[in-house]
Design a protein around this motif. Structure first.
Motif, PDB file in Angstrom:
ATOM      1  N   LEU A  15       6.740 -51.407  38.672  1.00 31.87           N
ATOM      2  CA  LEU A  15       7.444 -52.599  39.158  1.00 31.87           C
ATOM      3  C   LEU A  15       8.413 -52.874  38.005  1.00 31.87           C
ATOM      4  CD1 LEU A  15       4.426 -54.771  40.334  1.00 31.87           C
ATOM      5  CD2 LEU A  15       6.286 -54.193  41.625  1.00 31.87           C
ATOM      6  N   GLY A  16       8.382 -52.300  37.069  1.00 35.14           N
ATOM      7  CA  GLY A  16       9.285 -52.487  35.768  1.00 35.14           C
ATOM      8  C   GLY A  16       9.178 -53.753  35.004  1.00 35.14           C
ATOM      9  N   GLY A  17       7.863 -54.366  35.124  1.00 34.54           N
ATOM     10  CA  GLY A  17       7.623 -55.382  34.370  1.00 34.54           C
ATOM     11  C   GLY A  17       7.893 -56.756  35.281  1.00 34.54           C
ATOM     12  N   GLY A  18       7.379 -57.758  34.646  1.00 33.08           N
ATOM     13  CA  GLY A  18       7.610 -59.109  35.334  1.00 33.08           C
ATOM     14  C   GLY A  18       7.771 -60.325  34.380  1.00 33.08           C
ATOM     15  N   PRO A  19       7.181 -61.479  34.912  1.00 36.73           N
ATOM     16  CA  PRO A  19       7.224 -62.556  33.842  1.00 36.73           C
ATOM     17  C   PRO A  19       6.260 -62.766  32.869  1.00 36.73           C
ATOM     18  CG  PRO A  19       6.549 -63.294  35.979  1.00 36.73           C
ATOM     19  CD  PRO A  19       7.043 -61.836  36.117  1.00 36.73           C
ATOM     20  N   THR A  20       6.249 -63.631  31.807  1.00 32.43           N
ATOM     21  CA  THR A  20       5.198 -63.721  30.726  1.00 32.43           C
ATOM     22  C   THR A  20       3.930 -64.070  31.316  1.00 32.43           C
ATOM     23  OG1 THR A  20       7.282 -64.869  29.558  1.00 32.43           O
ATOM     24  CG2 THR A  20       4.944 -64.841  28.658  1.00 32.43           C
ATOM     25  N   TRP A  21       3.739 -64.443  32.512  1.00 31.55           N
ATOM     26  CA  TRP A  21       2.288 -65.045  33.007  1.00 31.55           C
ATOM     27  C   TRP A  21       1.574 -63.762  33.185  1.00 31.55           C
ATOM     28  CZ3 TRP A  21       0.795 -63.903  37.644  1.00 31.55           C
ATOM     29  CH2 TRP A  21       1.699 -64.058  38.697  1.00 31.55           C
ATOM     30  N   TRP A  22       2.320 -62.620  33.781  1.00 22.78           N
ATOM     31  CA  TRP A  22       1.468 -61.425  33.998  1.00 22.78           C
ATOM     32  C   TRP A  22       0.864 -60.850  32.937  1.00 22.78           C
ATOM     33  CZ3 TRP A  22       4.710 -57.194  37.003  1.00 22.78           C
ATOM     34  CH2 TRP A  22       5.373 -57.707  38.392  1.00 22.78           C
ATOM     35  N   GLY A  23       1.639 -60.970  31.864  1.00 18.44           N
ATOM     36  CA  GLY A  23       0.913 -60.448  30.402  1.00 18.44           C
ATOM     37  C   GLY A  23      -0.222 -61.465  30.004  1.00 18.44           C
ATOM     38  N   ALA A  24       0.195 -62.843  30.221  1.00 16.99           N
ATOM     39  CA  ALA A  24      -0.907 -63.732  29.706  1.00 16.99           C
ATOM     40  C   ALA A  24      -2.262 -63.630  30.617  1.00 16.99           C
ATOM     41  CB  ALA A  24      -0.482 -65.286  29.961  1.00 16.99           C
ATOM     42  N   VAL A  25      -2.007 -63.475  31.882  1.00 19.34           N
ATOM     43  CA  VAL A  25      -3.342 -63.009  32.743  1.00 19.34           C
ATOM     44  C   VAL A  25      -4.051 -62.101  32.181  1.00 19.34           C
ATOM     45  CG1 VAL A  25      -4.173 -62.500  35.151  1.00 19.34           C
ATOM     46  CG2 VAL A  25      -2.365 -64.394  34.822  1.00 19.34           C
ATOM     47  N   VAL A  26      -3.386 -61.079  31.928  1.00 20.31           N
ATOM     48  CA  VAL A  26      -4.059 -59.635  31.631  1.00 20.31           C
ATOM     49  C   VAL A  26      -5.017 -60.164  30.083  1.00 20.31           C
ATOM     50  CG1 VAL A  26      -3.979 -57.382  30.845  1.00 20.31           C
ATOM     51  CG2 VAL A  26      -2.640 -58.311  32.863  1.00 20.31           C
ATOM     52  N   LEU A  27      -4.110 -60.779  29.197  1.00 22.15           N
ATOM     53  CA  LEU A  27      -4.500 -61.276  28.061  1.00 22.15           C
ATOM     54  C   LEU A  27      -5.925 -61.956  28.105  1.00 22.15           C
ATOM     55  CD1 LEU A  27      -3.814 -60.946  24.773  1.00 22.15           C
ATOM     56  CD2 LEU A  27      -3.249 -63.420  25.201  1.00 22.15           C
ATOM     57  N   ALA A  28      -5.822 -62.993  29.042  1.00 20.94           N
ATOM     58  CA  ALA A  28      -6.969 -63.708  29.284  1.00 20.94           C
ATOM     59  C   ALA A  28      -8.307 -62.884  29.808  1.00 20.94           C
ATOM     60  CB  ALA A  28      -6.615 -65.033  30.364  1.00 20.94           C
ATOM     61  N   ILE A  29      -7.880 -62.086  30.810  1.00 25.12           N
ATOM     62  CA  ILE A  29      -9.199 -61.333  31.329  1.00 25.12           C
ATOM     63  C   ILE A  29      -9.642 -60.563  30.069  1.00 25.12           C
ATOM     64  CG2 ILE A  29      -9.872 -59.455  32.708  1.00 25.12           C
ATOM     65  CD1 ILE A  29      -7.709 -60.703  34.885  1.00 25.12           C
ATOM     66  N   GLY A  30      -8.686 -59.844  29.304  1.00 23.38           N
ATOM     67  CA  GLY A  30      -9.277 -58.976  28.226  1.00 23.38           C
ATOM     68  C   GLY A  30      -9.974 -59.931  27.156  1.00 23.38           C
ATOM     69  N   LEU A  31      -9.554 -61.088  26.886  1.00 21.88           N
ATOM     70  CA  LEU A  31     -10.433 -61.773  25.816  1.00 21.88           C
ATOM     71  C   LEU A  31     -11.887 -62.339  26.305  1.00 21.88           C
ATOM     72  CD1 LEU A  31      -7.582 -64.506  24.841  1.00 21.88           C
ATOM     73  CD2 LEU A  31      -8.422 -62.388  23.466  1.00 21.88           C
ATOM     74  N   ALA A  32     -11.725 -62.744  27.789  1.00 21.62           N
ATOM     75  CA  ALA A  32     -13.205 -62.827  28.355  1.00 21.62           C
ATOM     76  C   ALA A  32     -13.735 -61.687  28.309  1.00 21.62           C
ATOM     77  CB  ALA A  32     -12.821 -63.416  29.859  1.00 21.62           C
ATOM     78  N   SER A  33     -13.512 -60.466  28.839  1.00 20.22           N
ATOM     79  CA  SER A  33     -14.260 -59.342  28.911  1.00 20.22           C
ATOM     80  C   SER A  33     -14.745 -59.061  27.596  1.00 20.22           C
ATOM     81  CB  SER A  33     -13.221 -58.285  29.367  1.00 20.22           C
ATOM     82  OG  SER A  33     -12.694 -58.703  30.685  1.00 20.22           O
ATOM     83  N   ALA A  34     -14.080 -59.066  26.389  1.00 19.37           N
ATOM     84  CA  ALA A  34     -14.243 -58.638  25.087  1.00 19.37           C
ATOM     85  C   ALA A  34     -15.460 -59.506  24.658  1.00 19.37           C
ATOM     86  CB  ALA A  34     -13.251 -58.660  24.065  1.00 19.37           C
ATOM     87  N   MET A  35     -15.369 -60.960  24.880  1.00 24.20           N
ATOM     88  CA  MET A  35     -16.449 -61.472  24.321  1.00 24.20           C
ATOM     89  C   MET A  35     -17.601 -61.510  24.902  1.00 24.20           C
ATOM     90  SD  MET A  35     -15.891 -63.375  21.710  1.00 24.20           S
ATOM     91  CE  MET A  35     -17.393 -64.325  21.706  1.00 24.20           C
ATOM     92  N   PHE A  36     -17.380 -61.351  26.552  1.00 22.27           N
ATOM     93  CA  PHE A  36     -18.659 -61.270  27.093  1.00 22.27           C
ATOM     94  C   PHE A  36     -19.502 -59.928  27.342  1.00 22.27           C
ATOM     95  CE2 PHE A  36     -20.378 -59.948  31.247  1.00 22.27           C
ATOM     96  CZ  PHE A  36     -21.251 -61.216  31.826  1.00 22.27           C
ATOM     97  N   GLY A  37     -18.620 -59.034  27.010  1.00 17.46           N
ATOM     98  CA  GLY A  37     -19.220 -57.690  27.019  1.00 17.46           C
ATOM     99  C   GLY A  37     -19.964 -57.411  25.706  1.00 17.46           C
TER     100      GLY A  37
END
Lengths: 219, 670
Positions: B265-287
């Motif tokens: 897709l060649g990248g997208g708006p900032t919120w794509w990254g923000a969603v991935v980051l949020a999921i990452g933060l939640a997974s790291a803590m939860f895991g």
């Protein structure tokens, strides 16, 4: 044969086919129902005979004789044997009572008339005007299959369904080639044989052909 | 060269599968192991060739499938994931020889195992939508068979396999939808065509494709809230398969996300990254919280996989947030951190799962509260498990430290940022990564300490023996990889530069420069020399040891307890267990985890003042499973019950259905 006479005879024969299917729902003794089915076969043959005589098609007359023998004599005879072979009650057992069945059949006849309106509008020949009767007999045949408990009545329902189909065929196309009719007839004969064998096997295995008891066989 | 290596890998995998099908049980295990190791080695060689040379490899097999055919495109991004696969697959295959000899040696398992290795290796190599889906499904099915490998004597494996099958196929559905939309819009099946046509996509379509692929690949990566299958399925598979699944297979979720989101897709708006980051933060803590409180060794490792995939997602998400705001060099560093973490995670998580397998086969239990004192009986396992624990806790000088340091550097240096969302997200991310690191250290102190130190807490643990030689070879090889990655991550700088170049929508240029010893980040005033750090630590440790030894030698008075205060005998019941070790931290996080605690007190028959026994049980329910999945399942079950009423076995009812259908058709089609 004059056209007026032709229309009267055709309507009589086709009407008889429908009336016999109502009678099959109404009557309670298995043997009588079988006779009614035989009468229906004869009426069907009469439809073909009338059309063949009016249009001077010897092939259709031939077919009519064959249909009369097969559906009026041979197949009901087979069913009668099955009925007599069973030592179970010779009474019809139904899931719904007779008035309800007749009411449902009337509804189905209405459905048949309603759904074939466009087809009837296409042509004004008397054959096509009687076409909804065939559809109605088909639907009533299916109703018979659905509501009856004994397997032998399911066979009769299949026969009635096929009678309906044949009626539509005669009325809609004014005669099909002999080969096609032969093929269909032998198919029905074969189906009858298979069903009868199956019924006999069910009876010897489980002691009865009440479909509701066969429900225990699932899983 | 690359093509030849890939061909060897395919042939070796086929040979392994044939060997698994035809040979008798004893030699079967050996030949399958050898051929699988060969397959993985060849794949690793191909990956290395792509990562060190500048060429990529392409091949077309138009007749392999109807319509699309299969296309192979082996670029640097593919290669880094295939390399991670090879790192864990070769030792795991060798380990599997010893492990399977007394365990899962059935034909089915021995056929599915090489297939899993090969398909995991080839998923990144696929260069067309059809190829990717085909290899992906192959991987999903073979791993499902392997999760079921021990279902005879393990009831848990069956429900785990059900969860896994459901989740993996729902994720496949999302992936197929995303890729089909993409291929349809782009007007081509091959990645080259998709890449070329993706520019014409409307932003809304691109975002839908991205979110679908995030769901699909996120489920495979085991990130919150799609992780539920992971702590069930990974522990139930045979241990070398667990190592493969946890070390390499889940990382392909990251691969798919990066490939679709930021390459095709060649990248997208900032919120794509923000969603991935949020999921990452939640997974790291939860895991890591669940890992900390788990007393099942393999379950602990599986939850820690969710944590590590969370960290990788944090890196990818951060890169996805930096790139649109123009900070490409920082995005390169964040991406490099993620990729390095993928490689490192393959090494240390593979090592730890293999270690857990050795413990399991020696003692027959994975329950930490029944282990203990294994260091003396299983020295090789203990030493290698210690290396893996140090690495996964991200302690210097081992390899986990380098990647976590890179990740933190990229997060910290984003701070003078003009984008508000970056300025808010990054401090939170830094805090979560730091907290995660601390909890990971506590988790693996618990895992190592209760398993290997102190006295055995059960008879089985007291009678354990070191595992067979092939299993030891696998363990030692993987800890060697961990140490090598720790001392010489400088060797990976040019491969990481090529990976950055391959992901067009995210990064550019060299994320890291090196002069052989020193790592220098691009665009950031930060550097690290792992080799010097390790040498320094080693010197310091030797010095401390020497001082302690010296102190002992010169001491002439020894301390001995006078009466011992009643503590004359030390038994295993006096030790910390895994549960009690984690109990203080569990109290800290009580409000988040809501553990169920039962305390049963049995009194003496004659007097209620004397306590005979106290039983303490603690159970932690997975919040997501409880609040999200079980209600969903209940709804599905209600629907299913409704459907059963339709399908009740009555012939009359079935006949009535056909009559109703006929009438409906007549009325509708009139």
């Amino acid at each position: 044969m004059s056209t007026t006479r032709f229309v009267q005879l055709l309507d009589l024969a086709a009407g008889l086919v429908l009336v016999t299917s109502f009678a099959a729902l109404w009557l309670r003794r298995l043997v009588t129902v079988t006779w009614v089915i035989a009468l229906q076969g004869v009426a069907l043959a009469a439809v073909a005979l009338v059309i063949g005589a009016y249009e001077h098609e010897t092939e259709l007359v031939l077919i009519a004789l064959m249909v009369g023998v097969l559906r009026g004599v041979v197949l009901p005879g087979l069913i009668l044997r099955a009925v007599r072979a069973g030592d179970e009650h010779r009474e019809v057992e139904s899931l719904i009572n007779v008035p309800a069945a007749l009411l449902a059949a009337s509804g189905l006849t209405l459905v048949a008339y309603a759904t074939t309106r466009d087809v009837v509008a296409l042509s004004s020949t008397p054959q096509v005007r009687a076409l909804p009767l065939g559809i109605a007999v088909m639907l009533i045949g299916m109703l018979l299959i659905v509501t009856r408990r004994k397997a032998v009545l399911q066979i009769m329902g299949v026969l009635m369904l096929d009678n309906g189909i044949a009626l539509v065929m005669f009325l809609g196309t004014s005669g099909v080639p002999l080969a096609v009719e032969l093929g269909i007839a032998s198919d029905v004969l074969l189906a009858m044989f298979i069903l009868q064998v199956l019924t006999t096997r069910i009876r010897t295995k489980f002691g009865g052909t009440d479909l509701d008891q066969l429900r225990e066989l699932r899983d | 060269m690359v093509g030849a290596a890939l061909a060897v890998a395919a042939v070796a995998a086929a040979a392994a599968m044939i060997a698994g099908a035809v040979l008798p049980a004893r030699s079967r295990v050996v030949w399958v192991g050898v051929c699988t190791a060969l397959c993985a080695t060849a794949g690793g060689a191909a990956a290395t060739a792509v990562l060190t040379g500048s060429s990529t490899f392409q091949a077309n097999f138009p007749n392999l499938f109807p319509l699309g055919g299969v296309r192979i495109e082996f670029d640097a991004l593919s290669a880094i994931f295939s390399l991670a696969t090879a790192i864990v697959a070769v030792p795991a295959a060798i380990y599997g020889i010893g492990y399977s000899a007394h365990g899962p040696s059935s034909r089915t398992v021995q056929i599915a195992w090489p297939l899993l290795v090969w398909s995991v290796m080839m998923v990144p190599a696929a260069g067309s939508v059809t190829g990717l889906i085909a290899f992906w499904e192959l991987m999903a099915l073979s791993s499902l068979v392997l999760v079921l490998a021990e279902h005879h004597h393990n009831v848990e494996a069956r429900s785990a396999a059900q969860w896994y099958a459901a989740m993996t196929h729902l994720s496949l559905l999302a992936i197929v939808l995303a890729l089909v939309v993409l291929a349809h819009q782009a007007g081509g099946d091959s990645f080259t065509a998709v890449r070329a046509g993706a520019g014409d996509l409307s932003p809304a379509t691109a975002s839908v494709v991205f979110l679908l692929s995030l769901v699909g690949f996120g489920a495979k990566a085991g990130v919150v809230p799609l992780h539920v299958w992971l702590p069930r399925a990974h522990p139930e598979a045979p241990s070398h398969v667990s190592a493969m699944m946890s070390g390499a297979m889940v990382a392909l979720g990251v691969y798919g996300l990066v490939r679709v989101g930021w390459d095709l897709l060649g990248g997208g708006p900032t919120w794509w990254g923000a969603v991935v980051l949020a999921i990452g933060l939640a997974s790291a803590m939860f895991g890591i919280l669940h890992a900390l409180l788990s007393s099942d060794l393999k379950r602990l490792l599986a939850y820690s996989t969710t944590e590590n995939m969370g960290l990788v997602f944090i890196g990818v998400g951060a890169a996805g947030m930096f790139a649109p705001s123009g900070n490409r060099s920082l995005a390169s560093v964040a991406l490099a951190a993620s990729m390095l973490l993928v490689i490192n995670h393959a090494a240390f998580k593979g090592l730890l799962f293999l270690g857990a397998g050795s413990i399991l086969s020696a003692t027959g239990t994975r329950d930490l509260d029944r282990l203990g004192g294994l260091a003396r009986r299983m020295p090789v396992t203990a030493a290698t498990f210690a290396i893996g624990s140090l690495a996964i806790a991200a302690l210097p000088p081992l390899n986990g430290f380098v990647s976590e340091w890179l990740l933190l550097q990229s997060l910290v240096h984003s701070l003078p940022s003009n984008a508000a969302v970056v300025a808010v997200a990054m401090p939170v991310a830094v805090a979560v990564v730091a907290l995660t690191g601390g909890l990971a250290a506590a988790t693996f102190v618990k895992a190592f300490g209760t398993t290997f130190l102190a006295m055995p807490r059960s008879v089985e643990a007291g009678q354990a023996h070191e595992s067979p030689r092939t299993m030891q070879v696998g363990l030692v090889a993987l800890s060697g990889v961990c140490v090598a990655l720790a001392l010489a991550p400088t060797a990976l700088t040019s491969p990481l530069r090529r990976v950055s170049a391959a992901v067009g929508g995210l990064a550019d240029g060299a994320p890291i420069r090196t002069n052989g010893v020193y790592l220098q980040l691009s665009g950031i005033q930060a550097g690290l020399s792992p080799l010097l750090l390790a040498t320094g630590l080693a010197v310091l440790m030797i010095a401390v040891l020497a001082v302690v030894r010296r102190g002992r030698l010169h001491r002439t008075v020894r301390d001995i307890p006078a009466w011992g205060c009643g503590r004359t005998v030390q038994t295993a019941r006096m030790e910390y267990t895994a549960t009690s070790f984690a109990e203080p931290l569990q109290r800290v996080f009580d409000d988040v985890l809501h553990p169920e605690i039962d305390i049963d007190v049995d009194h003496h028959v004659e007097s209620r003042h004397y306590v005979q026994a106290i039983r303490y049980r603690m159970k932690i329910r997975d919040g997501f499973e409880h609040r999200l999945y079980l209600p969903l399942l209940a709804v599905a079950r209600r629907w299913g019950d409704g459907a059963r009423r339709i399908q009740n076995g009555s012939i009359h009812r079935y006949l009535a259905y056909s009559l109703i259908t006929l009438i409906t058709v007549l009325v509708v089609s009139r």
